[in-house]
Design an enzyme around this catalytic site. Structure first.
Site, PDB file in Angstrom:
ATOM      1  N   HIS A 289      23.394   3.866  -1.375  1.00 43.59           N
ATOM      2  CA  HIS A 289      24.322   2.961  -0.701  1.00 43.59           C
ATOM      3  C   HIS A 289      25.608   3.650  -0.262  1.00 43.59           C
ATOM      4  O   HIS A 289      26.407   3.059   0.463  1.00 43.59           O
ATOM      5  CB  HIS A 289      24.675   1.787  -1.622  1.00 43.59           C
ATOM      6  N   ASP A 290      25.830   4.889  -0.707  1.00 43.72           N
ATOM      7  CA  ASP A 290      27.087   5.570  -0.408  1.00 43.72           C
ATOM      8  C   ASP A 290      26.962   6.511   0.790  1.00 43.72           C
ATOM      9  O   ASP A 290      27.718   7.474   0.909  1.00 43.72           O
ATOM     10  CB  ASP A 290      27.567   6.352  -1.638  1.00 43.72           C
ATOM     11  N   ALA A 291      26.016   6.251   1.673  1.00 40.17           N
ATOM     12  CA  ALA A 291      25.797   7.108   2.846  1.00 40.17           C
ATOM     13  C   ALA A 291      26.784   6.736   3.956  1.00 40.17           C
ATOM     14  O   ALA A 291      26.429   6.129   4.960  1.00 40.17           O
ATOM     15  CB  ALA A 291      24.358   6.983   3.333  1.00 40.17           C
TER      16      ALA A 291
END
Length: 422
Positions: A289-291
């Protein structure tokens, strides 16, 4: 840049300014420092200058700790770069006026570490990021995670002194993220198994402490065992977005802007656009989710501008204490569990892609990824790198792939389905 003086960064009344050197502007095949700083004689003001240069620095608490060590303000990008801006991402080095960079044929200067020294370094990193203030070290990498540029030769690990180029990035375990070393190592290995262009990483052990060693894609090993730098910049830098705004919901770049950047900067662009599409799909199905936009980069090579390999991939979705919101929306949705077939179609249209081709590629990856994940986990365990988090990641991938296949092949299916792993 490389070993050539290309310009000057100045601070006047607290505001940054950058100007290219006239000699650089008249150099054949001169390239800009950034897509957001095109070659021109006129100086750039603070608004144009800061996104690129602030983007070279660590973020969040790491930036705060470095500022405390150097006795400067955490908002002072200029002072921070003066303290640690020697060995940065890409081919840029910041030196005081009048200083000259290390000559390409001069010997590398490396402080090799024994195991006890390496363990002390691992203990020191959370308290003194980038080992700021240590004699001979001026190291900087973007991001909020503990990491350190190092030189690795065989089993040896060393610190690059006096602007010597590093070869690898050392990442210790993240205290608040269980099994982070195994998680990231697994995700990068899984991307490689899927035949994606991903950074190469290996898990190592010092005493009882595991750490990840990631080969730098912006460094090359020459025949003389030197490490010529390749220039690179992340998408925030290229799009003139300051690092504190890297998330889309804070005004940062979205996926449509990312694909548009590749169309404008790469020739031919089709291979790089398809590569980025694979990265987006992989991040979604593995729960990274941290892309955000600082986790994608342009790499400047002898072949021209290319999309850099996949890096900083962590399945964050397996941790209940981390956000379930994706850094970049897919078809307007921030949560993967809410992404239906129509949202993938919306993403494709916004990004200038064929919805039919995007759907075909998603299904292809979703059908192959679970088995590759199981095989990659088995390989890790056979090599002595097993960890409970890997089973959780494999289960999450199986759930997400099954849900995605169902939603893309049965458009009305799964409208209210929620996976237990987010």
């Amino acid at each position: 840049m490389f070993d050539t003086h290309i310009g000057a960064l100045a601070q006047i009344d607290g505001r940054l300014s950058f100007s290219y050197a006239q000699d650089w502007l008249t150099t054949a095949n001169a390239i800009p420092l950034s897509q957001s700083l095109p070659l021109q004689a006129e100086p750039f003001d603070d608004r144009a200058t800061r996104p690129y240069f602030a983007g070279l620095l660590p973020e969040g608490d790491k930036r705060k700790l470095i500022a405390q060590t150097l006795h400067v303000s955490r908002q002072n990008d200029f002072a921070l770069l003066d303290g640690i801006g020697g060995e940065c991402a890409g081919a840029v080095t910041l030196l005081e006026a009048g200083q000259t960079p290390k000559a390409p044929d001069s010997p590398n200067v490396v402080r090799w570490l024994d195991e006890a020294e390496l363990l002390r370094l691992l203990d020191e990193m959370p308290k003194r990021p980038m080992l700021a203030g240590e004699e001979g070290l001026r190291l900087s990498l973007a991001g909020a995670q503990d990491k350190l540029p190092v030189v690795a030769e065989g089993e040896r690990i060393g610190l690059p002194l006096f602007n010597t180029a590093s070869s690898h990035i050392l990442k210790p375990a993240i205290a608040s993220v269980e099994g982070s070393v195994f998680n990231e190592g697994f995700c990068l290995a899984l991307a490689d198994a899927l035949k994606l262009d991903a950074a190469k990483a290996n898990i190592h052990l010092a005493g009882d402490r595991h750490y990840l060693l990631v080969a730098r894609y912006d460094r090359q090993i020459s025949a003389e065992n030197r490490l010529p730098r390749l220039h690179q910049e992340d998408f925030c830098q290229a799009l003139a977005v300051a690092p504190e705004y890297k998330y889309q919901n804070e005004g940062g770049p979205n996926l449509a802007q990312a694909f548009d950047l590749l169309r404008r900067t790469t020739r031919p662009s089709a291979p790089h656009i398809l590569k980025l599409l694979d990265f987006v799909i992989f991040n979604a199905l593995t729960g990274n989710h941290d892309a955000h936009a600082k986790n994608f980069s342009l790499l400047y090579t002898s072949r021209g501008t290319v999309l850099a390999p996949l890096y900083d991939v962590l399945s964050t979705a397996v941790y209940p204490n981390l956000t379930d919101k994706m850094a970049m929306k897919i078809g307007g949705k921030t949560r993967f569990t809410e992404v239906q077939a129509r949202h993938w179609e919306g993403f494709a249209t916004e990004a200038g892609l064929s919805p039919a081709q995007v759907k075909k590629r998603i299904l292809d990856i979703a059908k192959r990824l679970p088995e590759l994940a199981r095989k990659t986990r088995a390989t890790f365990e056979a090599e002595g790198n097993g960890h409970a988090i890997l089973g959780q990641i494999v289960a999450l991938i199986e759930q997400r792939c099954a849900l995605t296949i169902r939603r893309l092949t049965e458009p009305d299916a799964g409208e209210t389905v929620k996976t237990s792993s987010g």
